[in-house]
Structure formats: structure tokens, C-alpha cells
Design a protein around this motif. Structure first.
Motif, PDB file in Angstrom:
ATOM      1  N   TRP A   1      67.864  37.972  62.300  1.00 15.59           N
ATOM      2  CA  TRP A   1      66.757  37.003  61.752  1.00 15.59           C
ATOM      3  C   TRP A   1      67.017  35.651  62.129  1.00 15.59           C
ATOM      4  O   TRP A   1      66.231  34.779  62.701  1.00 15.59           O
ATOM      5  N   LEU A   2      68.185  35.429  62.227  1.00 14.31           N
ATOM      6  CA  LEU A   2      68.802  33.768  62.601  1.00 14.31           C
ATOM      7  C   LEU A   2      68.322  33.936  64.274  1.00 14.31           C
ATOM      8  O   LEU A   2      67.959  32.663  64.597  1.00 14.31           O
ATOM      9  N   LEU A   3      68.824  34.644  65.104  1.00 19.86           N
ATOM     10  CA  LEU A   3      68.513  34.644  66.214  1.00 19.86           C
ATOM     11  C   LEU A   3      66.832  34.747  66.848  1.00 19.86           C
ATOM     12  O   LEU A   3      66.537  33.570  67.489  1.00 19.86           O
ATOM     13  N   ALA A   4      66.140  35.277  65.994  1.00 23.06           N
ATOM     14  CA  ALA A   4      64.668  35.174  66.066  1.00 23.06           C
ATOM     15  C   ALA A   4      64.357  33.823  65.587  1.00 23.06           C
ATOM     16  O   ALA A   4      63.341  33.462  66.427  1.00 23.06           O
ATOM     17  N   ARG A   5      64.608  33.357  64.536  1.00 18.48           N
ATOM     18  CA  ARG A   5      64.208  32.085  64.067  1.00 18.48           C
ATOM     19  C   ARG A   5      64.457  30.961  65.093  1.00 18.48           C
ATOM     20  O   ARG A   5      63.555  29.971  65.205  1.00 18.48           O
ATOM     21  N   GLU A   6      65.769  31.044  65.375  1.00 23.60           N
ATOM     22  CA  GLU A   6      66.207  30.051  66.409  1.00 23.60           C
ATOM     23  C   GLU A   6      65.166  29.955  67.934  1.00 23.60           C
ATOM     24  O   GLU A   6      64.897  29.190  68.369  1.00 23.60           O
ATOM     25  N   ILE A   7      64.852  31.407  68.334  1.00 21.81           N
ATOM     26  CA  ILE A   7      63.884  31.422  69.357  1.00 21.81           C
ATOM     27  C   ILE A   7      62.994  30.719  69.389  1.00 21.81           C
ATOM     28  O   ILE A   7      62.281  30.172  70.109  1.00 21.81           O
ATOM     29  N   LEU A   8      62.379  31.234  68.327  1.00 24.65           N
ATOM     30  CA  LEU A   8      60.788  30.647  67.971  1.00 24.65           C
ATOM     31  C   LEU A   8      61.029  29.044  67.767  1.00 24.65           C
ATOM     32  O   LEU A   8      59.828  28.328  68.106  1.00 24.65           O
ATOM     33  N   ARG A   9      62.141  28.585  67.144  1.00 27.60           N
ATOM     34  CA  ARG A   9      62.214  27.134  67.109  1.00 27.60           C
ATOM     35  C   ARG A   9      62.301  26.470  68.284  1.00 27.60           C
ATOM     36  O   ARG A   9      61.880  25.538  68.629  1.00 27.60           O
ATOM     37  N   MET A  10      63.097  27.014  69.277  1.00 22.98           N
ATOM     38  CA  MET A  10      63.060  26.399  70.769  1.00 22.98           C
ATOM     39  C   MET A  10      61.763  26.609  71.400  1.00 22.98           C
ATOM     40  O   MET A  10      61.686  25.752  72.245  1.00 22.98           O
ATOM     41  N   ARG A  11      61.095  27.623  71.226  1.00 21.80           N
ATOM     42  CA  ARG A  11      59.885  27.607  71.795  1.00 21.80           C
ATOM     43  C   ARG A  11      58.711  26.655  71.386  1.00 21.80           C
ATOM     44  O   ARG A  11      57.904  26.290  72.085  1.00 21.80           O
ATOM     45  N   GLY A  12      58.944  26.154  70.168  1.00 21.03           N
ATOM     46  CA  GLY A  12      58.217  25.424  69.421  1.00 21.03           C
ATOM     47  C   GLY A  12      57.122  26.054  68.521  1.00 21.03           C
ATOM     48  O   GLY A  12      56.132  25.327  67.991  1.00 21.03           O
ATOM     49  N   THR A  13      57.162  27.229  68.485  1.00 19.40           N
ATOM     50  CA  THR A  13      56.161  28.045  67.600  1.00 19.40           C
ATOM     51  C   THR A  13      56.405  27.609  66.089  1.00 19.40           C
ATOM     52  O   THR A  13      55.614  27.792  65.250  1.00 19.40           O
ATOM     53  N   VAL A  14      57.857  27.554  65.832  1.00 17.50           N
ATOM     54  CA  VAL A  14      58.120  27.395  64.246  1.00 17.50           C
ATOM     55  C   VAL A  14      58.773  25.953  64.252  1.00 17.50           C
ATOM     56  O   VAL A  14      59.588  25.531  65.083  1.00 17.50           O
ATOM     57  N   ALA A  15      58.354  25.276  63.355  1.00 17.01           N
ATOM     58  CA  ALA A  15      58.724  23.739  62.986  1.00 17.01           C
ATOM     59  C   ALA A  15      60.428  23.966  62.654  1.00 17.01           C
ATOM     60  O   ALA A  15      60.511  24.927  61.755  1.00 17.01           O
ATOM     61  N   ARG A  16      61.138  23.278  63.216  1.00 15.82           N
ATOM     62  CA  ARG A  16      62.739  23.171  62.682  1.00 15.82           C
ATOM     63  C   ARG A  16      62.821  22.798  61.381  1.00 15.82           C
ATOM     64  O   ARG A  16      63.752  23.070  60.646  1.00 15.82           O
ATOM     65  N   MET A  17      61.939  21.691  61.126  1.00 14.47           N
ATOM     66  CA  MET A  17      62.149  20.929  59.564  1.00 14.47           C
ATOM     67  C   MET A  17      61.582  21.894  58.257  1.00 14.47           C
ATOM     68  O   MET A  17      62.224  21.666  57.404  1.00 14.47           O
ATOM     69  N   SER A  18      61.045  22.836  58.783  1.00  9.60           N
ATOM     70  CA  SER A  18      60.370  23.621  57.568  1.00  9.60           C
ATOM     71  C   SER A  18      60.607  24.941  57.740  1.00  9.60           C
ATOM     72  O   SER A  18      61.276  25.531  58.875  1.00  9.60           O
ATOM     73  N   PRO A  19      60.981  25.798  56.437  1.00  7.67           N
ATOM     74  CA  PRO A  19      61.630  27.050  56.579  1.00  7.67           C
ATOM     75  C   PRO A  19      60.465  27.974  57.313  1.00  7.67           C
ATOM     76  O   PRO A  19      59.258  27.873  57.071  1.00  7.67           O
TER      77      PRO A  19
END
Length: 306
Positions: A183-201
Motif C-alpha cells: 500500500w505504501l509503495l503504490a501510494r508513493e508511485i501514484l504521488r510521484m506520477r502526480g495522480t494523487v496529491a501528496r498533501m492529501s490522504p
């Protein structure tokens, strides 16, 4: 030499773990190792407890997670990433990781020759391999070394690091730990791609990555069915009471919607009530003639004889 040292400090601050992330890792026992240790994993071991269990360094676990996420983000086609888990506790996590990142997955038994034998139907040519346990998935790691595939693996204190390029020190035997790591690895990948905002959960709960026992699922389904069966009669009674309360009350008996079929309708009996006979009229009635029918029958026989 970096001419902008503040840029590196800003990046380090962005990729630094938050307190809630560290709490999740500790609650999932990501830092708990085994009683045995490999000599190549000594730099990732913090200390050893009195009962012989090795404690892993959570800070290095986070650093290796960020490094693996940067490597996986650099892959243009997400289908070139394959996540493998032969361990049952990691199969659900691998499938969810592939679902949210767009990568490919192999959950369950790894077919030998998947990376080396081009004749097989399951032949694949990925660019990066993500492995749950180097010992359990040893066949996949060995074939990856034959075709020069970089391997990212979650390694426990006793995991072999042969042919492993990026070792993420973590507990790869607990179902909570494996699910949280993916879950942490998938979240960080999406954050680096810009799909998920880093400051929002991230709106995806970590519970979806955890292993679920089939027996527990059956018990949960039986419990839901029991509750549904118990609630249905109550709902029916409530609906009936509401309908009765809304229905207006009429005086007397209501006329039926359909006329009841008379049992003597086909007998030719008049439906109108007949007037009762007057008293004393029995004497006026003519008594039937005896043997009147027999004489008629005899006359008929004579007719046939003639």
C-alpha cells in the motif's frame, strides 16, 4: 557538486516519513524480523531482543521504499512491472498493487520458464520485478538473473540477497506487514506520477491490501444472511402496519370486488326467492296417480309391437 543544496534539502523533506506512516508501520509489525539473520542483512538490523528476535531499522525501510518507488516511476509502461507473490498472505496485496498502479501481477505459483522459455503461453518480458519474498519466489529471482532483470524484493532478517538489486528490509511473513508495504509503495508511485496529491490522504484504505481468510469470509456472509433474515419480518410487519394506518375505515361490510359464482347457476333454478305456500293448500294438491308411468310405458311397447 550540486549548486543548489536547498533543492536537495527540500526533496529530502518531501520524501521524509510522517509520524502517522511510522505508526502504521509499527502497528503492522513491519520492523519485526526473525531469530535468524543473513550476513548481508546485518546493516539493516537495528538490534536483537532478549528473546532472539531481530529488530529491523524502520528508517532504512522507508528510504528503500522511496528508492523503489522512484525506480518504478521511471518505467514508462506500467505493464513492464511485474509483482510476484507465491505466499498466500501477499497474493491479495499483489493484485491490488497491480490494480492501482497499472502493473502486471503473478499471484500464486510461478510457472518455471515464464521469463526464459519463449514457447510457453505465459512468456513475459518485463523490465522490473517486484518480489514479496526472495526465498519463496526463488524461481522467479533465478530466472530474472538469467535475463538481466532488476529485482526489488521485501527482505526479512534471514532472506537471501542473491540477485536482489534493491532490498527493502521489512517483515515479509505477516499479512498486515505485507499489505501495508504494498500500500505504501503504490501510494508513493501514484504521488510521484502526480495522480494523487501528496498533501492529501489517499482515498484507498489499506484494508483492501490485507489478506482475508476464506473461513472468515464465509462466517461474515452467514452473519449477514442471518441479520437480513431477522430484519425482513420486522420490515414486513412495519409495512403492513403503515398500510393499515393509511387505509380509511368504512362502516359496515364492503362489497366484494368480484361477484361470487352461484353453485346452482347451471341448474336452471331461479335465483329469486319463491313465495311460501299458504297453509291448508296441501289438501288442494292432486295426489299422483299410481302406476301412471307404467301404463304409458305399456302403451309405448304396444306401439313398437304394432
Amino acid at each position: 557538486r550540486d549548486s543548489h543544496p536547498e533543492r536537495g534539502e527540500r526533496m529530502a523533506g518531501i520524501l521524509s516519513p510522517r509520524e502517522e506512516d511510522i505508526q502504521k508501520m509499527l502497528s503492522a509489525q513491519v520492523h519485526i524480523g526473525t531469530q535468524n539473520s543473513d550476513h548481508m542483512m546485518e546493516e539493516y538490523i537495528w538490534r536483537r531482543r532478549a528473546d532472539g528476535i531481530h529488530i529491523l531499522n524502520v528508517g532504512k525501510t522507508w528510504e528503500k521504499l522511496m528508492l523503489a518507488a522512484r525506480v518504478l516511476t521511471a518505467i514508462e509502461n506500467p505493464q513492464d512491472i511485474i509483482a510476484i507473490s507465491a505466499r498466500p498472505y501477499g497474493q491479495r496485496a499483489v493484485l491490488k498493487f497491480a490494480q492501482y498502479t497499472g502493473a502486471a501481477s503473478i499471484a500464486g505459483r510461478f510457472t518455471p520458464g515464464t521469463f526464459t522459455n519463449q514457447i510457453t503461453k505465459q512468456f513475459r518480458e518485463p523490465r522490473v520485478l517486484v518480489v514479496t519474498d526472495p526465498r519463496t519466489d526463488a524461481q522467479a529471482v533465478k530466472e530474472a538473473s538469467y535475463v538481466n532483470l532488476p529485482v526489488i524484493a521485501f527482505c526479512d532478517s534471514d532472506s537471501p540477497l542473491a540477485h536482489v538489486d534493491i532490498a527493502i528490509p521489512a517483515n515479509n511473513k505477516g499479512k498486515l506487514s505485507i499489505g501495508l508495504l504494498y500500500w505504501l509503495l503504490a501510494r508513493e508511485i501514484l504521488r510521484m506520477r502526480g495522480t494523487v496529491a501528496r498533501m492529501s490522504p489517499w482515498d484507498v484504505p489499506v484494508d483492501l491490501f490485507f489478506y482475508r481468510d476464506p473461513d472468515e469470509l464465509e462466517k461474515a456472509e452467514e452473519t449477514q444472511q442471518t441479520f437480513a433474515a431477522a430484519e425482513d419480518p420486522a420490515a414486513q410487519w412495519a409495512a403492513a402496519a403503515a398500510a393499515a394506518a393509511e387505509k380509511p375505515v368504512t362502516e359496515g361490510f364492503e362489497q366484494p370486488l368480484l361477484q361470487e359464482q352461484q353453485w346452482d347457476a347451471g341448474l336452471g333454478v331461479p335465483l329469486e326467492p319463491q313465495p311460501a305456500a299458504q297453509p291448508g293448500s296441501w289438501d288442494a294438491a292432486q295426489p299422483p296417480q299410481p302406476n301412471a308411468g307404467w301404463d304409458a310405458a305399456a302403451a309405448g311397447q304396444q306401439t313398437w309391437a304394432a
